[in-house]
Design a protein around this motif. Sequence first.
Motif, PDB file in Angstrom:
ATOM      1  N   PRO A 254      -0.709  12.718  -6.947  1.00  0.00           N
ATOM      2  CA  PRO A 254      -1.745  12.378  -6.341  1.00  0.00           C
ATOM      3  C   PRO A 254      -0.906  11.794  -5.147  1.00  0.00           C
ATOM      4  N   ASN A 255      -1.442  11.363  -3.551  1.00  0.00           N
ATOM      5  CA  ASN A 255      -0.757  11.022  -2.728  1.00  0.00           C
ATOM      6  C   ASN A 255      -1.026   9.414  -2.579  1.00  0.00           C
ATOM      7  N   MET A 256       0.663   9.083  -2.309  1.00  0.00           N
ATOM      8  CA  MET A 256       1.015   8.190  -2.175  1.00  0.00           C
ATOM      9  C   MET A 256       0.535   7.108  -0.426  1.00  0.00           C
ATOM     10  N   PHE A 257       0.098   6.130  -0.664  1.00  0.00           N
ATOM     11  CA  PHE A 257      -0.391   5.334   0.445  1.00  0.00           C
ATOM     12  C   PHE A 257       0.778   4.479   1.270  1.00  0.00           C
ATOM     13  N   MET A 258       0.841   5.146   1.716  1.00  0.00           N
ATOM     14  CA  MET A 258       1.848   4.542   2.612  1.00  0.00           C
ATOM     15  C   MET A 258       1.141   2.607   4.007  1.00  0.00           C
ATOM     16  N   ARG A 259       2.336   1.565   4.682  1.00  0.00           N
ATOM     17  CA  ARG A 259       1.975   1.280   5.331  1.00  0.00           C
ATOM     18  C   ARG A 259       1.422   1.305   6.632  1.00  0.00           C
ATOM     19  N   ASN A 260       1.172   2.719   7.668  1.00  0.00           N
ATOM     20  CA  ASN A 260       0.359   3.106   8.175  1.00  0.00           C
ATOM     21  C   ASN A 260      -1.375   3.247   7.946  1.00  0.00           C
ATOM     22  N   ASP A 261      -1.614   3.755   6.579  1.00  0.00           N
ATOM     23  CA  ASP A 261      -2.799   4.031   5.822  1.00  0.00           C
ATOM     24  C   ASP A 261      -4.010   2.872   6.025  1.00  0.00           C
ATOM     25  N   ILE A 262      -3.107   1.950   5.555  1.00  0.00           N
ATOM     26  CA  ILE A 262      -3.500   0.138   5.042  1.00  0.00           C
ATOM     27  C   ILE A 262      -4.378  -0.546   6.543  1.00  0.00           C
ATOM     28  N   THR A 263      -6.258   0.464   6.866  1.00  0.00           N
ATOM     29  CA  THR A 263      -7.528  -0.442   7.773  1.00  0.00           C
ATOM     30  C   THR A 263      -8.121  -0.114   7.131  1.00  0.00           C
ATOM     31  N   GLU A 264      -9.528  -0.884   8.161  1.00  0.00           N
ATOM     32  CA  GLU A 264      -9.948  -1.523   7.412  1.00  0.00           C
ATOM     33  C   GLU A 264     -11.304  -0.500   7.075  1.00  0.00           C
ATOM     34  N   GLU A 265     -11.510   0.315   8.021  1.00  0.00           N
ATOM     35  CA  GLU A 265     -11.827   1.775   7.606  1.00  0.00           C
ATOM     36  C   GLU A 265     -11.652   2.614   6.375  1.00  0.00           C
ATOM     37  N   PHE A 266     -10.743   2.931   5.881  1.00  0.00           N
ATOM     38  CA  PHE A 266      -9.663   3.224   5.205  1.00  0.00           C
ATOM     39  C   PHE A 266     -10.123   2.629   4.123  1.00  0.00           C
ATOM     40  N   LEU A 267     -10.827   1.504   3.485  1.00  0.00           N
ATOM     41  CA  LEU A 267     -10.221   0.779   2.405  1.00  0.00           C
ATOM     42  C   LEU A 267     -12.149   0.913   2.394  1.00  0.00           C
ATOM     43  N   VAL A 268     -12.819   0.680   3.504  1.00  0.00           N
ATOM     44  CA  VAL A 268     -14.442   0.210   3.056  1.00  0.00           C
ATOM     45  C   VAL A 268     -14.736   2.194   3.009  1.00  0.00           C
ATOM     46  N   ARG A 269     -14.201   3.289   3.175  1.00  0.00           N
ATOM     47  CA  ARG A 269     -14.795   4.233   2.775  1.00  0.00           C
ATOM     48  C   ARG A 269     -14.404   4.330   1.503  1.00  0.00           C
ATOM     49  N   ILE A 270     -13.541   3.983   0.741  1.00  0.00           N
ATOM     50  CA  ILE A 270     -13.291   4.244  -0.699  1.00  0.00           C
ATOM     51  C   ILE A 270     -14.275   3.121  -1.559  1.00  0.00           C
TER      52      ILE A 270
END
Length: 313
Positions: A254-270
Amino acid sequence: MSYEFKDWISPKTLWHSMSDEELMWRASMVPCMRENHFNLTKKVAFMFLTRGRLPLAPLWEMFFKGHEGLFSIYVHTSPEFTYEPPESSVFYKRRIPSKPVHWGRSTMIDGERRLLANALLDFSNERFILISETCIPLFNFTTIYDYLINSNRSFLSSFDDPRPIGRGRYNKRMWPSIKLFDWRKGSQWFEANRKLAIKIVSDVTYYPIFRNHCMPPCYMDEHYLPTLVTKICPDLTSNNTITWTDWSGGGSHPNMFMRNDITEEFLVRIRHGFNCTYNDGTSSICFLFARKFHPNTLKSLLRLAPSLLGFNL
């Protein structure tokens, strides 16, 4: 209840000299805990399957803070890994006797069963969740604890995949004990209640068949537990995983998430971007954990955790 008796039903020391065979036998004999005969507080066992250090440990420390007595931690590492965290850490002396684990091989399942068996020796452990070093929690401890303890099913995905990477991995030598009709695929990252966990460590019928006949390009961590559950106890699981993973990139990992991927919107979506069934009702909380997160995401995750995830400071 004497100190000795409490220590027997809830071991404080994880290190032992039992062989895998002895460990599985002893774990298979422990109570299913359908009734709480010992008046114990139910705990969730967090089972970390890792090669070495836990790079996201500070996030987990924040997650567990203030909830002592409601969780147990078990860590399976490479045998040569001997680092011990400070005594103040929740991971202090939580390593279990471990053996080498190789991706896609039977040794991976051995590591998972070893974690389950050690966790079952604590009678107060009621739910068991497998976690990797790249996993993060998506909600605070109370939300996850209540979700698991109150669930009437386990969370282990199992589905029939007609493609070459599903049914195509079936080995006819497994017949007649395992037929193509029985063959299933699912996520490695499972959650089990006590009854299912005991059934997994007690299996001496199907595990040897998989060990002998499921080798790459057949991967035991994707097929053994989904097929086992389908064969012996399909009613115990929801057929869903509660660990979110992004496979949109294709390939074997699976995809590996990096520092720049971590946003509030990203986490809320999951956290709230899905609908699923929970205890026969509809829920917007479908995933409690997510992976794979690179160590360089730690600083961003620690910054967002108190306000977004509700972690204790």
